[in-house]
Design a protein around this motif. Sequence first.
Motif, PDB file in Angstrom:
ATOM      1  N   THR A   1      -4.437 -37.376  -3.636  1.00  0.00           N
ATOM      2  CA  THR A   1      -3.124 -37.070  -4.222  1.00  0.00           C
ATOM      3  C   THR A   1      -2.009 -37.308  -3.205  1.00  0.00           C
TER       4      THR A   1
ATOM      5  N   LEU B   1      -0.544 -28.980  -7.312  1.00  0.00           N
ATOM      6  CA  LEU B   1      -0.860 -30.396  -7.499  1.00  0.00           C
ATOM      7  C   LEU B   1      -1.937 -30.865  -6.518  1.00  0.00           C
ATOM      8  N   LEU B   2      -2.190 -30.053  -5.471  1.00  0.00           N
ATOM      9  CA  LEU B   2      -3.203 -30.452  -4.486  1.00  0.00           C
ATOM     10  C   LEU B   2      -4.525 -29.717  -4.685  1.00  0.00           C
TER      11      LEU B   2
ATOM     12  N   HIS C   1      -6.914 -30.368  -6.728  1.00  0.00           N
ATOM     13  CA  HIS C   1      -8.013 -31.319  -6.871  1.00  0.00           C
ATOM     14  C   HIS C   1      -7.678 -32.589  -6.098  1.00  0.00           C
ATOM     15  N   ASP C   2      -8.613 -33.064  -5.337  1.00  0.00           N
ATOM     16  CA  ASP C   2      -8.459 -34.300  -4.567  1.00  0.00           C
ATOM     17  C   ASP C   2      -7.160 -34.337  -3.745  1.00  0.00           C
TER      18      ASP C   2
ATOM     19  N   ARG D   1      -1.480 -40.961  -2.773  1.00  0.00           N
ATOM     20  CA  ARG D   1      -0.767 -41.524  -3.936  1.00  0.00           C
ATOM     21  C   ARG D   1       0.720 -41.165  -3.879  1.00  0.00           C
ATOM     22  N   MET D   2       1.000 -39.896  -3.554  1.00  0.00           N
ATOM     23  CA  MET D   2       2.411 -39.480  -3.458  1.00  0.00           C
ATOM     24  C   MET D   2       3.123 -40.253  -2.352  1.00  0.00           C
TER      25      MET D   2
END
Length: 168
Positions: A132, A124-125, A127-128, A135-136
């Motif tokens: 991320t 999940l990390l 990209h960006d 946001r999380m």
Amino acid sequence: MDPDRHLVLVGLMGVGKSTVAAAVAKRLRRPLVDTDREVERRTGRSVREIFAEDGEAAFREMEADVVRDALASERPAVIAAAGGVVLSEASRALLRRPGARVVWLCATPGLLHQRVQRSGHRPLLDHDPVGTLQRMYDERGALYKEVADLIVSVDNRTVADIAEAVLR
Ligand code: S3P
């Protein structure tokens, strides 16, 4: 430390759950369950492979099964719950039950980003990562808080120091 209850560490990727859980399990002489490792053991595949081949939703189901089984075990364990465990409402409900003592390890997104640079099990990390993690941090804070009995900040602390705070 309550001898009859599971001790569960929750928090975002990179906060040090696995390392601290291993140190605490050693000190308490308890079995250690790391939910990512347990999913990998059960499936014979890496977290990254499961995300790529089956998708995130399937991974979340496997993860929730591991959490349920770990909490159902009679022998009190130390459980390092991967960052996304709290996304499952069923898992959160289990974590709120009296059989588990839950510690939320928290850190600023900046520190988390420094720590996740060299890890392969966090697709999940890819990209960006900075965006991320931020946001999380914003989205999951309330979920960690919902299940936590105790909040421990890890910024600028050694593993030994954090483990000590968890044990206290
Ligand atoms: C995830 C956290 C990771 C791993 C997967 C997804 C998340 O575990 O389960 O990459 O959604 O927060 P760690 O928290 O152990 O890094």
